[in-house]
Design an enzyme around this catalytic site. Structure first.
Site, short mmCIF file in Angstrom:
data_model
loop_
_atom_site.label_atom_id
_atom_site.label_comp_id
_atom_site.label_asym_id
_atom_site.label_seq_id
_atom_site.Cartn_x
_atom_site.Cartn_y
_atom_site.Cartn_z
N GLY A 116 0.81 -1.20 0.00
CA GLY A 116 0.00 0.00 0.00
C GLY A 116 0.85 1.26 0.00
N GLY A 146 4.18 -0.46 11.08
CA GLY A 146 5.09 -1.09 12.04
C GLY A 146 6.53 -0.65 11.93
CB ALA A 183 22.05 -6.33 26.57
CB ALA A 272 18.91 -8.06 18.73
N GLY A 274 17.65 -2.90 18.30
CA GLY A 274 16.42 -2.10 18.33
C GLY A 274 15.71 -2.14 17.00
CG HIS A 446 -2.33 -20.48 50.30
ND1 HIS A 446 -1.02 -20.05 50.29
CD2 HIS A 446 -2.34 -21.66 50.98
CE1 HIS A 446 -0.28 -20.92 50.96
NE2 HIS A 446 -1.06 -21.90 51.39
#
Length: 467
Positions: A116, A146, A183, A272, A274, A446
């Protein structure tokens, strides 16, 4: 000439886009979702959250069979079938993406297959795999495209020896040595998968800590837990180059603070560091929308600077999380439909699906201190939780931060067993601006791990009873 007219056309079929499309259908809007991938679900379902969780689950069981089972009196000799592990992952992903197709049909949403691109006010061009271009007319356009993995100069992802998060989900073998650059959550989750399956994993991180954004005390505990599992961390280090061969990769690593460089050898490298918004090639210029230097589209309650053009999820400011994008999508569509749409970004939880898991919502201690806000702390260790002790899952704690004057819960940080499933309790409590005493005086079953949530809340006022 436009072939079809819609109330809303959504570009992107990930968690933000497909949830927006479904909500539009529920509200009676004529909606279409444009997706260029062959399946719906975006990165999350196809090459992100869901397949990684399939491998995390399977590898956790494999690791337990290799160690924990014997402590429970179950003696087995597990043998890894990596092909089957990958196949069950793929089957799960297929089932989930088919489920979205069903939901589209149920809510009368059109899935328009192709890439698109905005072609001026009220127009979206869709280029199919066969090159055929279709034009959709839309009263509203929602950009929900995204994000994609960030790149690092000098480290070229070839998806053979140097992979990103997509490639790390489909390695053909268990690496003898895997280096993870970064990390953050994605790197540590996928690093954990391959560590559990037998790889030696070294994590190289530019910062002097892991998981930026996580409460510092929690992050230290988390790093200690992963180190015990065999992961090696090189913090305050930067990768300055990578050379690939048929058998592996040689990385050059230097201290950020300066000093001698060293080389790391690995069979595979996972980059990795970001993700970045996916906003290129969308025709934004045709409607006068200009992303900032980082590719982010600034909005006012999802409205871009162009009338009738909206943006949600990873392409706008905020955490790049599937559930945040989902919230954006629902709120955006409700505003288009003339309703009130709202997202409280202070209540978007974060989760790391390792073992132990980490989950948090709200402010960290560092953020409260920086803001000068007085707060009280309640903390409860899983070593004192009966269910965790029975299950031999005692690593970690629950920490509750509450306003010193009003007792309103401001932040909750958990590391331990199944905390991903428990953080929602505090999300609800905080949405209703609960005090820690509200949780402390609420009966919990519990024996469950959830009792740790209550005991930590009791700790805010100093009356933790079970530790």
């Amino acid at each position: 000439m436009a072939e079809t007219t819609y109330d809303v056309v959504i570009i992107g079929g990930g968690p933000g886009g497909y949830n927006a499309a479904i909500r539009a259908g529920q509200l009676g809007l004529k909606a279409a979702c444009v997706e260029k991938r062959g399946t719906l679900g975006g990165t999350c379902l196809n090459v992100g959250c869901m397949p990684s969780k399939a491998l995390l689950h399977a590898s956790e069981l494999f690791a337990a069979a290799n160690g924990e089972f014997a402590k429970l009196g179950i003696e087995v000799s597990p043998k890894l079938n990596l092909g089957q592990m990958m196949a069950q992952k793929d089957e799960s992903v297929t089932a989930l993406t088919k489920g979205i197709e069903f939901l589209f049909k149920k809510n009368k949403v059109d899935w328009v297959k192709g890439a698109g691109k905005i072609a001026g006010p009220g127009k979206v061009e869709v280029t199919g795999e066969d090159g055929k271009v279709t034009t959709l007319a839309a009263k509203n356009i929602v950009i929900a495209t995204g994000s994609e993995p960030s790149r690092l100069p000098g480290v070229e992802v070839d998806q053979q020896r140097i992979v990103d998060s997509t490639g790390a989900l489909a390695l053909p073998e268990v690496p003898k040595k895997l280096v993870v650059i970064g990390a953050g959550i994605i790197g540590l989750e996928l690093g954990s998968v391959w560590r559990r399956l037998g790889a030696e994993v070294t994590v190289v991180e530019f910062l002097d800590r892991i998981t930026p954004g996580m409460d510092a005390e929690t992050a230290k505990t988390f790093q200690r837990a992963l180190t015990k599992q065999g992961m090696v961390f090189k913090l305050g280090a930067k990768v300055t180059g990578a050379k690939t061969s048929k058998k592996g990769v040689t990385l050059t690593v230097e201290p950020v603070a300066g000093g001698a460089a060293e080389t790391l050898e690995a069979d595979y490298v996972l980059l990795a560091i970001g993700r970045r918004p996916y906003t290129e090639g969308l025709g934004l210029e045709s409607v006068g929308v200009t992303p900032n230097a980082r590719g982010v589209i600034e909005t006012d309650h999802f409205k871009t600077s162009a009338p009738g053009v909206w943006a949600i999820g990873d392409v706008i400011p905020g955490p790049m999380l599937a559930h945040k994008a989902e919230e954006d999508g629902v709120a955006c569509i409700e505003m288009i439909a003339g309703k009130w749409g709202h997202v409280d970004y202070d209540l978007v939880p974060s989760v790391v699906y390792t073992s132990p898991e980490v989950a948090w919502v709200g402010k960290t201690e560092e953020e409260l201190k920086a803001a000068g806000r007085a707060y009280k702390t309640g903390k409860f260790p899983f070593t004192a939780n009966s269910r965790a002790k029975i299950n031999h899952e005692t690593e970690g704690f629950v920490k509750v931060l509450a306003d010193a004057a009003t007792d309103e819960v401001l932040g909750v940080h958990m590391i331990g067993p199944s905390v991903s499933e428990m953080i929602g309790e505090y999300c609800v409590a905080m949405a209703f601006r609960a005090a820690s005493e509200d949780v402390a005086r609420t009966c919990h079953p519990h024996p469950t791990r959830s009792e740790a949530l209550r005991q930590a809340a009791m700790g805010v006022e100093g009356w933790t009873m079970q530790a």
